[in-house]
Motif scaffolding. Structure first.
Motif, short mmCIF file in Angstrom:
data_model
loop_
_atom_site.label_atom_id
_atom_site.label_comp_id
_atom_site.label_asym_id
_atom_site.label_seq_id
_atom_site.Cartn_x
_atom_site.Cartn_y
_atom_site.Cartn_z
N ASN A 127 1.10 -0.89 -0.25
CA ASN A 127 -0.18 -0.13 -0.10
C ASN A 127 0.98 1.19 0.25
O ASN A 127 -0.01 2.05 -0.58
N TYR A 130 0.66 3.06 -3.19
CA TYR A 130 -0.17 4.06 -3.74
C TYR A 130 -0.14 5.53 -2.90
O TYR A 130 -1.41 5.77 -3.35
N GLN A 140 -4.90 -0.47 -0.46
CA GLN A 140 -4.50 -1.46 -1.50
C GLN A 140 -3.44 -1.59 -1.45
O GLN A 140 -2.53 -1.26 -1.22
#
Length: 357
Positions: A127, A130, A140
């Protein structure tokens, strides 16, 4: 059979590790932010040409090879470790093709040549990948990509400069033992040779070539008769073929000319390109012919075959005529090598009379 020249195997590259969704947790850091690392890459599968190997027997019983998968990503910005690669050592001259489609993937023709045959999967994103000014707390993450999986067919074609061909008991094994360092099995019955033999022929200091002896051919070999059909492929990379004919068969009913024609016909059926290679006629066992009949017998065989190329009269047992045959073969091979290399371009500065001096 110790000599194995075909094998079918399955290879699987490693899957990529999964990405991690994690957030920094530290005292006095209320909003530590994302710190999930990416997954590691899966291991690749390589093919390596090893000059010390001359058979594919290692792949007869072990048929599946898997590379290690990559580690998953972790918190604290830790990326996963990549998986270990797998290196499969094969003999020089191995052809690797897809077992399903038959497409040739690579040919390993030089010692030390290495080719990636199955690519490992990339690692997934954590993550932290992102994080942006508008996405301060991304959750994510992505899984790792799968590694490639393939069913492969391995086929070995030995690399030799000269190939010997002829009927069983034509004297091929005796000849290769007489002119090279090979020590094949020699006996007075047909099909003594069960697998190709390779020998290095020393012509002089730093002058040598490799000769290959394959099992004897019989009529119908291209359709699978006898043993030689299994190994005809090993003659496809040679530069010169020596067609041994028994000039003095024990059975008087045996016609050397008919046998020679049968061999030529099988070559043409198997591979027209192999049939078109330079092929010299070698009349063996001439020491067993009466001296007064020898010249007439040789002329009769050559005339009935309508052969126009070089003819050599030898005795592999007594080594009569073998030295001349070896010298001529080496000269032919060297000429072909030079032709393949082409003319060497000389820098004008280093040519005679060139330069400023």
């Amino acid at each position: 059979m110790k000599f194995v020249d075909e094998a079918t195997i399955d290879v699987a590259a490693g899957d990529g590790g999964n990405g991690c969704a994690s957030f920094r947790h530290e005292k006095y850091k209320e909003f530590g932010g994302p710190d999930g690392g990416d997954g590691g890459r899966g291991g690749h599968v390589f093919m390596l040409a090893d000059a010390s190997l001359n058979t594919l027997v290692d792949f007869r019983y072990t048929r599946r090879f898997e590379a290690q998968r990559g580690e998953h990503g972790k918190g604290s910005d830790m990326f996963g470790v990549k998986g270990d690669d797998v290196v499969l050592k094969v003999p020089v001259g191995t052809i690797v093709s897809d077992a399903e489609s038959g497409q040739v993937l690579c040919e390993l023709l030089q010692a030390g040549e290495q080719v990636m045959i199955a690519k490992g999967g990339d690692g997934g994103f954590g993550n932290m990948h992102y994080k942006s000014s508008t996405n301060r707390a991304p959750r994510q993450k992505t899984p790792g990509w799968p590694g490639e999986r393939k069913a492969l067919k391995l086929e070995l074609k030995v690399l030799a400069d000269v190939g010997l061909l002829g009927m069983p008991n034509a004297g091929k094994s005796t000849l290769i033992a007489a002119i090279s360092n090979a020590r094949p099995k020699i006996a007075d019955y047909p099909f003594t040779t069960l697998h190709p033999n390779l020998g290095v022929v020393r012509v002089g200091p730093e002058k040598s070539f490799v000769v290959a002896d394959v099992p004897g051919l019989i009529e119908g070999a291209s359709e699978g008769a006898g043993l030689g059909h299994q190994f005809l492929r090993h003659l496809q990379r040679t530069r010169l073929l020596l067609h041994l004919v028994d000039a003095a068969p024990f059975d008087e009913a045996v016609d050397p000319v008919a046998q020679a024609r049968a061999i030529v016909a099988e070559l043409k059926k198997f591979d027209p390109e192999l049939h078109a290679k330079p092929r010299w006629l070698v009349l063996n066992k001439v020491d067993m012919l009466p001296p007064e009949e020898r010249e007439a017998r040789v002329k009769d065989i050559v005339k009935r075959l309508r052969y126009k190329g070089p003819v050599f009269e030898i005795s592999a047992l007594t080594r009569e005529g073998c030295e001349r045959l070896v010298q001529k073969a080496y000269e032919h091979i060297e000429a072909q090598r030079q032709q393949a290399i082409g003319p060497v371009e000389i820098d004008p500065r280093f040519a005679p009379g060139g330069g400023d001096d």
